[in-house]
Design a protein around this motif. Structure first.
Motif, PDB file in Angstrom:
ATOM      1  N   GLY A 119      17.615 -31.473  27.398  1.00 15.48           N
ATOM      2  CA  GLY A 119      17.504 -32.927  27.448  1.00 15.48           C
ATOM      3  C   GLY A 119      18.613 -33.674  26.745  1.00 15.48           C
ATOM      4  O   GLY A 119      18.645 -34.901  26.750  1.00 15.48           O
ATOM      5  N   ALA A 120      19.537 -32.949  26.128  1.00 14.26           N
ATOM      6  CA  ALA A 120      20.628 -33.601  25.407  1.00 14.26           C
ATOM      7  C   ALA A 120      21.523 -34.378  26.370  1.00 14.26           C
ATOM      8  O   ALA A 120      21.728 -33.959  27.516  1.00 14.26           O
ATOM      9  N   PRO A 121      22.064 -35.501  25.894  1.00 14.53           N
ATOM     10  CA  PRO A 121      23.010 -36.246  26.732  1.00 14.53           C
ATOM     11  C   PRO A 121      24.201 -35.367  27.116  1.00 14.53           C
ATOM     12  O   PRO A 121      24.640 -34.523  26.335  1.00 14.53           O
ATOM     13  N   ASN A 122      24.686 -35.574  28.317  1.00 16.68           N
ATOM     14  CA  ASN A 122      25.851 -34.879  28.877  1.00 16.68           C
ATOM     15  C   ASN A 122      25.556 -33.434  29.280  1.00 16.68           C
ATOM     16  O   ASN A 122      26.459 -32.733  29.731  1.00 16.68           O
ATOM     17  N   ILE A 123      24.308 -32.988  29.090  1.00 15.46           N
ATOM     18  CA  ILE A 123      23.937 -31.616  29.456  1.00 15.46           C
ATOM     19  C   ILE A 123      22.899 -31.661  30.573  1.00 15.46           C
ATOM     20  O   ILE A 123      21.865 -32.305  30.439  1.00 15.46           O
ATOM     21  N   PHE A 124      23.196 -30.971  31.667  1.00 12.26           N
ATOM     22  CA  PHE A 124      22.303 -30.905  32.812  1.00 12.26           C
ATOM     23  C   PHE A 124      21.651 -29.535  32.879  1.00 12.26           C
ATOM     24  O   PHE A 124      22.328 -28.522  32.719  1.00 12.26           O
ATOM     25  N   SER A 125      20.370 -29.505  33.154  1.00 10.50           N
ATOM     26  CA  SER A 125      19.699 -28.252  33.467  1.00 10.50           C
ATOM     27  C   SER A 125      19.877 -28.012  34.960  1.00 10.50           C
ATOM     28  O   SER A 125      19.663 -28.924  35.775  1.00 10.50           O
ATOM     29  N   TRP A 126      20.286 -26.800  35.318  1.00 15.36           N
ATOM     30  CA  TRP A 126      20.480 -26.485  36.723  1.00 15.36           C
ATOM     31  C   TRP A 126      19.175 -26.681  37.477  1.00 15.36           C
ATOM     32  O   TRP A 126      18.096 -26.350  36.993  1.00 15.36           O
ATOM     33  N   SER A 127      19.293 -27.209  38.670  1.00 15.57           N
ATOM     34  CA  SER A 127      18.167 -27.305  39.596  1.00 15.57           C
ATOM     35  C   SER A 127      18.721 -27.218  41.011  1.00 15.57           C
ATOM     36  O   SER A 127      19.919 -27.439  41.232  1.00 15.57           O
ATOM     37  N   GLU A 128      17.861 -26.908  41.945  1.00 12.02           N
ATOM     38  CA  GLU A 128      18.278 -26.777  43.356  1.00 12.02           C
ATOM     39  C   GLU A 128      18.932 -28.047  43.884  1.00 12.02           C
ATOM     40  O   GLU A 128      19.793 -27.982  44.749  1.00 12.02           O
ATOM     41  N   ASP A 129      18.525 -29.214  43.356  1.00 13.49           N
ATOM     42  CA  ASP A 129      19.062 -30.472  43.884  1.00 13.49           C
ATOM     43  C   ASP A 129      20.284 -30.995  43.119  1.00 13.49           C
ATOM     44  O   ASP A 129      20.789 -32.064  43.428  1.00 13.49           O
ATOM     45  N   LEU A 130      20.769 -30.239  42.140  1.00 13.67           N
ATOM     46  CA  LEU A 130      21.972 -30.656  41.425  1.00 13.67           C
ATOM     47  C   LEU A 130      23.173 -30.464  42.352  1.00 13.67           C
ATOM     48  O   LEU A 130      23.364 -29.398  42.914  1.00 13.67           O
ATOM     49  N   ASN A 131      23.948 -31.521  42.500  1.00 11.08           N
ATOM     50  CA  ASN A 131      25.137 -31.433  43.342  1.00 11.08           C
ATOM     51  C   ASN A 131      26.301 -32.145  42.663  1.00 11.08           C
ATOM     52  O   ASN A 131      26.134 -32.804  41.639  1.00 11.08           O
ATOM     53  N   TYR A 132      27.467 -31.990  43.251  1.00 14.70           N
ATOM     54  CA  TYR A 132      28.696 -32.528  42.679  1.00 14.70           C
ATOM     55  C   TYR A 132      28.622 -34.051  42.528  1.00 14.70           C
ATOM     56  O   TYR A 132      28.988 -34.592  41.483  1.00 14.70           O
ATOM     57  N   GLU A 133      28.135 -34.733  43.536  1.00 15.55           N
ATOM     58  CA  GLU A 133      28.063 -36.193  43.485  1.00 15.55           C
ATOM     59  C   GLU A 133      27.147 -36.661  42.358  1.00 15.55           C
ATOM     60  O   GLU A 133      27.478 -37.590  41.620  1.00 15.55           O
ATOM     61  N   LYS A 134      26.002 -36.029  42.229  1.00 10.79           N
ATOM     62  CA  LYS A 134      25.061 -36.397  41.166  1.00 10.79           C
ATOM     63  C   LYS A 134      25.688 -36.144  39.793  1.00 10.79           C
ATOM     64  O   LYS A 134      25.610 -36.972  38.890  1.00 10.79           O
ATOM     65  N   LEU A 135      26.317 -35.011  39.663  1.00 20.68           N
ATOM     66  CA  LEU A 135      26.951 -34.652  38.394  1.00 20.68           C
ATOM     67  C   LEU A 135      28.056 -35.640  38.028  1.00 20.68           C
ATOM     68  O   LEU A 135      28.131 -36.117  36.893  1.00 20.68           O
ATOM     69  N   MET A 136      28.877 -35.982  38.975  1.00 18.25           N
ATOM     70  CA  MET A 136      30.007 -36.868  38.706  1.00 18.25           C
ATOM     71  C   MET A 136      29.593 -38.323  38.522  1.00 18.25           C
ATOM     72  O   MET A 136      30.299 -39.095  37.881  1.00 18.25           O
ATOM     73  N   SER A 137      28.448 -38.707  39.052  1.00 19.56           N
ATOM     74  CA  SER A 137      27.998 -40.097  38.900  1.00 19.56           C
ATOM     75  C   SER A 137      27.353 -40.358  37.535  1.00 19.56           C
ATOM     76  O   SER A 137      27.158 -41.506  37.155  1.00 19.56           O
ATOM     77  N   TYR A 138      27.052 -39.300  36.812  1.00 15.86           N
ATOM     78  CA  TYR A 138      26.437 -39.434  35.493  1.00 15.86           C
ATOM     79  C   TYR A 138      27.422 -40.077  34.517  1.00 15.86           C
ATOM     80  O   TYR A 138      28.570 -39.644  34.408  1.00 15.86           O
ATOM     81  N   LYS A 139      26.968 -41.123  33.834  1.00 17.92           N
ATOM     82  CA  LYS A 139      27.798 -41.800  32.840  1.00 17.92           C
ATOM     83  C   LYS A 139      27.805 -40.978  31.549  1.00 17.92           C
ATOM     84  O   LYS A 139      26.763 -40.754  30.942  1.00 17.92           O
ATOM     85  N   ILE A 140      28.976 -40.530  31.164  1.00 13.65           N
ATOM     86  CA  ILE A 140      29.130 -39.720  29.961  1.00 13.65           C
ATOM     87  C   ILE A 140      28.715 -40.530  28.729  1.00 13.65           C
ATOM     88  O   ILE A 140      29.107 -41.683  28.575  1.00 13.65           O
ATOM     89  N   ARG A 141      27.926 -39.903  27.856  1.00 15.89           N
ATOM     90  CA  ARG A 141      27.503 -40.539  26.612  1.00 15.89           C
ATOM     91  C   ARG A 141      28.476 -40.175  25.497  1.00 15.89           C
ATOM     92  O   ARG A 141      29.058 -39.086  25.487  1.00 15.89           O
ATOM     93  N   LYS A 142      28.655 -41.078  24.561  1.00 14.14           N
ATOM     94  CA  LYS A 142      29.541 -40.864  23.415  1.00 14.14           C
ATOM     95  C   LYS A 142      28.976 -39.770  22.512  1.00 14.14           C
ATOM     96  O   LYS A 142      27.770 -39.528  22.468  1.00 14.14           O
TER      97      LYS A 142
END
Length: 166
Positions: A119-142
């Motif tokens: 659940g930490a900011p900037n860290i994604f848990s893998w899931s079947e629906d994780l894709n490049y667009e979703k990953l890149m659209s995430y706003k990076i946290r400081k």
């Protein structure tokens, strides 16, 4: 960037669950990222110690299989991990602390197993629906937001009397 975990070790089995085999995670990374994006894999330095060969060493078949993954490069153990993180779009690991380092460096990370820092900011848990667009659209946290999350999480899960990780 995918820094391999030492094996055998708890961080991949059992904590990696289905992804106890790191090749499975790397294949998923190739599915998430367009083929034009290179996957950089770095061996865990201690995996190559002579005392770990035989039953603890990685099979040559592992490396042969890696060589069949499109646009993947295995770099030497002397490669600077921090520079690899800084020059990456994202970092992937089964359960490694590199995900925390990456988040603190204000980069995206994908984790395939169960971790204390879920659940930490900037860290994604893998899931079947994780894709490049979703990953890149995430706003990076400081990094201060990441640090705050990690400190609160550690306080909530640590046993009283044990030091909070810094």
């Amino acid at each position: 960037y995918f820094p391999l975990s030492f094996e055998p070790e708890r961080t991949t089995n059992p904590d990696g669950g289905y992804f106890h085999d790191q090749l499975l995670a790397i294949v998923q990374i190739r599915k998430i990222f367009p083929e034009k994006i290179k996957i950089v894999v770095k061996e865990h330095p201690t995996q190559l110690f002579l005392s770990n060969r035989s039953h603890l060493g990685r099979s040559p078949l592992f490396y042969k299989t890696l060589s069949n993954i499109k646009n993947l490069e295995v770099v030497g153990i002397e490669s600077n991990s921090i520079e690899l993180i800084k020059n990456s779009i994202a970092v992937s690991t089964i359960t490694g602390s590199v995900a925390v380092e990456t988040a603190l460096l204000e980069k995206r990370s994908i984790v395939f197993g169960e971790t204390w820092y879920d659940g930490a900011p900037n860290i994604f848990s893998w899931s079947e629906d994780l894709n490049y667009e979703k990953l890149m659209s995430y706003k990076i946290r400081k990094s201060d937001k990441v640090s705050q999350f990690l400190e609160e999480k550690a306080k909530s899960i640590c046993t009283p009397g044990t030091p909070v990780p810094s």
